[in-house]
Structure formats: C-alpha cells, structure tokens
Design a protein around this motif. Sequence first.
Motif, PDB file in Angstrom:
ATOM      1  N   PHE A  35       0.807  -1.221   0.000  1.00 28.06           N
ATOM      2  CA  PHE A  35       0.000   0.000   0.000  1.00 28.06           C
ATOM      3  C   PHE A  35       0.841   1.273   0.000  1.00 28.06           C
ATOM      4  O   PHE A  35       0.294   2.376  -0.092  1.00 28.06           O
ATOM      5  CB  PHE A  35      -0.946   0.028   1.200  1.00 28.06           C
ATOM      6  CG  PHE A  35      -1.903  -1.132   1.264  1.00 28.06           C
ATOM      7  CD1 PHE A  35      -2.288  -1.824   0.127  1.00 28.06           C
ATOM      8  CD2 PHE A  35      -2.430  -1.539   2.474  1.00 28.06           C
ATOM      9  CE1 PHE A  35      -3.163  -2.898   0.184  1.00 28.06           C
ATOM     10  CE2 PHE A  35      -3.312  -2.610   2.551  1.00 28.06           C
ATOM     11  CZ  PHE A  35      -3.676  -3.294   1.406  1.00 28.06           C
ATOM     12  N   VAL A  62       0.158   0.713   6.099  1.00 26.21           N
ATOM     13  CA  VAL A  62       0.228   2.102   5.631  1.00 26.21           C
ATOM     14  C   VAL A  62       1.144   2.916   6.533  1.00 26.21           C
ATOM     15  O   VAL A  62       1.383   4.099   6.289  1.00 26.21           O
ATOM     16  CB  VAL A  62      -1.167   2.753   5.544  1.00 26.21           C
ATOM     17  CG1 VAL A  62      -2.004   2.062   4.495  1.00 26.21           C
ATOM     18  CG2 VAL A  62      -1.866   2.756   6.898  1.00 26.21           C
ATOM     19  N   ALA A  87      -1.085   6.232  -0.929  1.00 21.35           N
ATOM     20  CA  ALA A  87      -1.633   5.005  -0.353  1.00 21.35           C
ATOM     21  C   ALA A  87      -3.070   4.804  -0.808  1.00 21.35           C
ATOM     22  O   ALA A  87      -3.488   3.666  -1.074  1.00 21.35           O
ATOM     23  CB  ALA A  87      -1.556   5.048   1.163  1.00 21.35           C
ATOM     24  N   THR A  88      -3.823   5.887  -0.928  1.00 20.42           N
ATOM     25  CA  THR A  88      -5.195   5.792  -1.427  1.00 20.42           C
ATOM     26  C   THR A  88      -5.207   5.200  -2.831  1.00 20.42           C
ATOM     27  O   THR A  88      -5.989   4.291  -3.140  1.00 20.42           O
ATOM     28  CB  THR A  88      -5.857   7.175  -1.438  1.00 20.42           C
ATOM     29  OG1 THR A  88      -5.918   7.681  -0.092  1.00 20.42           O
ATOM     30  CG2 THR A  88      -7.263   7.114  -2.012  1.00 20.42           C
ATOM     31  N   ASN A  90      -2.926   3.325  -4.229  1.00 20.79           N
ATOM     32  CA  ASN A  90      -2.482   1.932  -4.194  1.00 20.79           C
ATOM     33  C   ASN A  90      -3.597   0.999  -3.720  1.00 20.79           C
ATOM     34  O   ASN A  90      -3.783  -0.095  -4.265  1.00 20.79           O
ATOM     35  CB  ASN A  90      -1.254   1.796  -3.296  1.00 20.79           C
ATOM     36  CG  ASN A  90      -0.007   2.399  -3.911  1.00 20.79           C
ATOM     37  OD1 ASN A  90       0.055   2.622  -5.122  1.00 20.79           O
ATOM     38  ND2 ASN A  90       0.988   2.678  -3.083  1.00 20.79           N
ATOM     39  N   ILE A  91      -4.337   1.424  -2.712  1.00 25.36           N
ATOM     40  CA  ILE A  91      -5.447   0.610  -2.223  1.00 25.36           C
ATOM     41  C   ILE A  91      -6.524   0.495  -3.299  1.00 25.36           C
ATOM     42  O   ILE A  91      -7.097  -0.582  -3.517  1.00 25.36           O
ATOM     43  CB  ILE A  91      -6.009   1.202  -0.915  1.00 25.36           C
ATOM     44  CG1 ILE A  91      -4.989   1.003   0.215  1.00 25.36           C
ATOM     45  CG2 ILE A  91      -7.345   0.559  -0.545  1.00 25.36           C
ATOM     46  CD1 ILE A  91      -5.340   1.730   1.497  1.00 25.36           C
ATOM     47  N   GLN A  92      -6.783   1.581  -4.002  1.00 30.32           N
ATOM     48  CA  GLN A  92      -7.749   1.536  -5.099  1.00 30.32           C
ATOM     49  C   GLN A  92      -7.297   0.574  -6.192  1.00 30.32           C
ATOM     50  O   GLN A  92      -8.117  -0.145  -6.776  1.00 30.32           O
ATOM     51  CB  GLN A  92      -7.958   2.935  -5.668  1.00 30.32           C
ATOM     52  CG  GLN A  92      -8.737   3.860  -4.735  1.00 30.32           C
ATOM     53  CD  GLN A  92      -8.755   5.300  -5.197  1.00 30.32           C
ATOM     54  OE1 GLN A  92      -7.839   5.745  -5.912  1.00 30.32           O
ATOM     55  NE2 GLN A  92      -9.773   6.050  -4.788  1.00 30.32           N
ATOM     56  N   VAL A  94      -5.455  -2.115  -5.751  1.00 33.08           N
ATOM     57  CA  VAL A  94      -5.649  -3.467  -5.229  1.00 33.08           C
ATOM     58  C   VAL A  94      -7.108  -3.889  -5.394  1.00 33.08           C
ATOM     59  O   VAL A  94      -7.411  -5.005  -5.826  1.00 33.08           O
ATOM     60  CB  VAL A  94      -5.213  -3.536  -3.748  1.00 33.08           C
ATOM     61  CG1 VAL A  94      -5.694  -4.825  -3.098  1.00 33.08           C
ATOM     62  CG2 VAL A  94      -3.695  -3.424  -3.642  1.00 33.08           C
ATOM     63  N   PRO A 101      -8.349  -5.463   0.302  1.00 35.73           N
ATOM     64  CA  PRO A 101      -7.243  -5.001   1.145  1.00 35.73           C
ATOM     65  C   PRO A 101      -7.503  -5.272   2.635  1.00 35.73           C
ATOM     66  O   PRO A 101      -8.618  -5.074   3.124  1.00 35.73           O
ATOM     67  CB  PRO A 101      -7.207  -3.491   0.884  1.00 35.73           C
ATOM     68  CG  PRO A 101      -7.995  -3.278  -0.368  1.00 35.73           C
ATOM     69  CD  PRO A 101      -9.050  -4.340  -0.353  1.00 35.73           C
ATOM     70  N   VAL A 103      -6.000  -3.589   5.674  1.00 38.14           N
ATOM     71  CA  VAL A 103      -5.188  -2.403   5.930  1.00 38.14           C
ATOM     72  C   VAL A 103      -4.664  -2.450   7.362  1.00 38.14           C
ATOM     73  O   VAL A 103      -5.439  -2.388   8.324  1.00 38.14           O
ATOM     74  CB  VAL A 103      -5.996  -1.114   5.700  1.00 38.14           C
ATOM     75  CG1 VAL A 103      -5.111   0.119   5.929  1.00 38.14           C
ATOM     76  CG2 VAL A 103      -6.572  -1.094   4.286  1.00 38.14           C
ATOM     77  N   PHE A 150     -13.717   3.660   2.179  1.00 36.51           N
ATOM     78  CA  PHE A 150     -13.323   2.284   1.869  1.00 36.51           C
ATOM     79  C   PHE A 150     -14.015   1.245   2.765  1.00 36.51           C
ATOM     80  O   PHE A 150     -13.774   0.053   2.605  1.00 36.51           O
ATOM     81  CB  PHE A 150     -11.810   2.109   2.040  1.00 36.51           C
ATOM     82  CG  PHE A 150     -10.972   2.771   0.981  1.00 36.51           C
ATOM     83  CD1 PHE A 150     -11.089   2.415  -0.342  1.00 36.51           C
ATOM     84  CD2 PHE A 150     -10.043   3.738   1.325  1.00 36.51           C
ATOM     85  CE1 PHE A 150     -10.303   3.004  -1.325  1.00 36.51           C
ATOM     86  CE2 PHE A 150      -9.246   4.339   0.362  1.00 36.51           C
ATOM     87  CZ  PHE A 150      -9.379   3.967  -0.972  1.00 36.51           C
ATOM     88  N   ILE A 154     -12.867  -3.061   2.570  1.00 35.02           N
ATOM     89  CA  ILE A 154     -11.623  -3.431   3.236  1.00 35.02           C
ATOM     90  C   ILE A 154     -11.893  -4.130   4.565  1.00 35.02           C
ATOM     91  O   ILE A 154     -12.976  -4.042   5.132  1.00 35.02           O
ATOM     92  CB  ILE A 154     -10.717  -2.202   3.507  1.00 35.02           C
ATOM     93  CG1 ILE A 154     -11.364  -1.247   4.531  1.00 35.02           C
ATOM     94  CG2 ILE A 154     -10.383  -1.480   2.209  1.00 35.02           C
ATOM     95  CD1 ILE A 154     -10.472  -0.103   4.970  1.00 35.02           C
TER      96      ILE A 154
END
Length: 211
Positions: A35, A62, A87-88, A90-92, A94, A101, A103, A150, A154
């Motif tokens: 992330f 994170v 990080a937002t 990257n999570i999107q 994934v 995710p 987290v 999220f 998540i």
Amino acid sequence: GPPGCRAAAQAVTDDEGDPASPSDRLRAAMVTPMFVYRDTSLVRSQAAALKAAGYNAVASLVDLQTGEGQRDYIVRGRSATKLSDAATANIQAVIAAGLTPVVIIRNDWAVRRKAGSVPSIGGQPDSPADFYSATRLRYEREFLDSLAPFYDRIHIQLSIEPEDPVSAHFALQLARHLRAAGFTNRIFINPYAYAIPAHESIRAALDAERV
C-alpha cells in the motif's frame, strides 16, 4: 520475489471465479509495502499476480517505517490523521485488481523495536507505552474516520505485534469506534509477548466487537 512479498494462505475462497468481496473467506498474502509503493504500476502487477495465483486478499501496512537512505521504493502511507494520496491510489489499485485489502494501520512492531521513523507519530516515542497516549487515540480515531470511503471494501488490522499491555485497551477503543461508525467487515489484532495476557483479559469485550 518482489521486495516485501511474503505469502500466508489462510483459507480457500468460496468461488474462485468471482471478484473478491469482504464477505469471502480469506486466502490472503502479506505484502508488507504493497500500500506504500512509490510506483503504483508495481502494485497493479503484484496484485494481478496474486489474483492469478488464487489469492483474494492482500494485507499491507500504511504505517511502514522509513529512515535516511532506506526503502527508497516506498512513500509515507499516512499522517497521524489521514491516509496519503499515494496510499489511497495503491489501495484503489488493489481493489480494482479484484483483491480485498487488509489495511494494517499501526506499526507497533517498529515502535517496539525503535526501528526507523513511524509516519503516524512523526518519529519515535520515548517508550512503547507512549504510542498509546490519549492524544494518539484521538488521532487514530480521526485516521479511521478518513478510511470511511473504503469501509465496505476493506478489512482493518489495528496493530502489528504490539508488546505493551496497554495496547489491548487501546485496540478495544478503536474497535468500538469502528463499529459505532458502521464498519461491518473484519477487524484483526495480533498481540505479542507481554500484550497477549492483556488482550486475553478483555477477550469478552473484543468478542463483543467481533475482533
């Protein structure tokens, strides 16, 4: 393998052909920096490889510690109270790859080991117990609120190997905050050493929050 990639199979998926959902049984990989990679294309390629290998979830921090000249392939994933834009993204990525995710929001391990600089606190506390102050509890609640967009996609792990016994009640308060805010997916903790008896002593309260 790629930097930080360590797989841990936990179960099998209900339907290997469907996109991942937080309600699925987990077959998760732990990819420590996923992330917080500086290069989101690396996130996409690793996520695609995990999906192709049959995984349906990925766990990552994170709050990964940094230091001078170390880990130039990552960015700061968060501040005390907010997820970073990187990080937002990257999570999107994934989620777009069909993975759920998990987290991991607090780097208790780094504080315990005093390894590098922890972004959520801007450095290192004087002692591990200082990581669980009233001020940081307020910041952490605000950080969890920043993840609200999220919440339906998540799972959240509140800690990574906390050792100080006060971490138990800290985790319970964060779990209660999440449930009161409407978070219905899974909440994980993984106490270590001296924190294990403290968490066991409040197991009924943790169970009540489905931790």
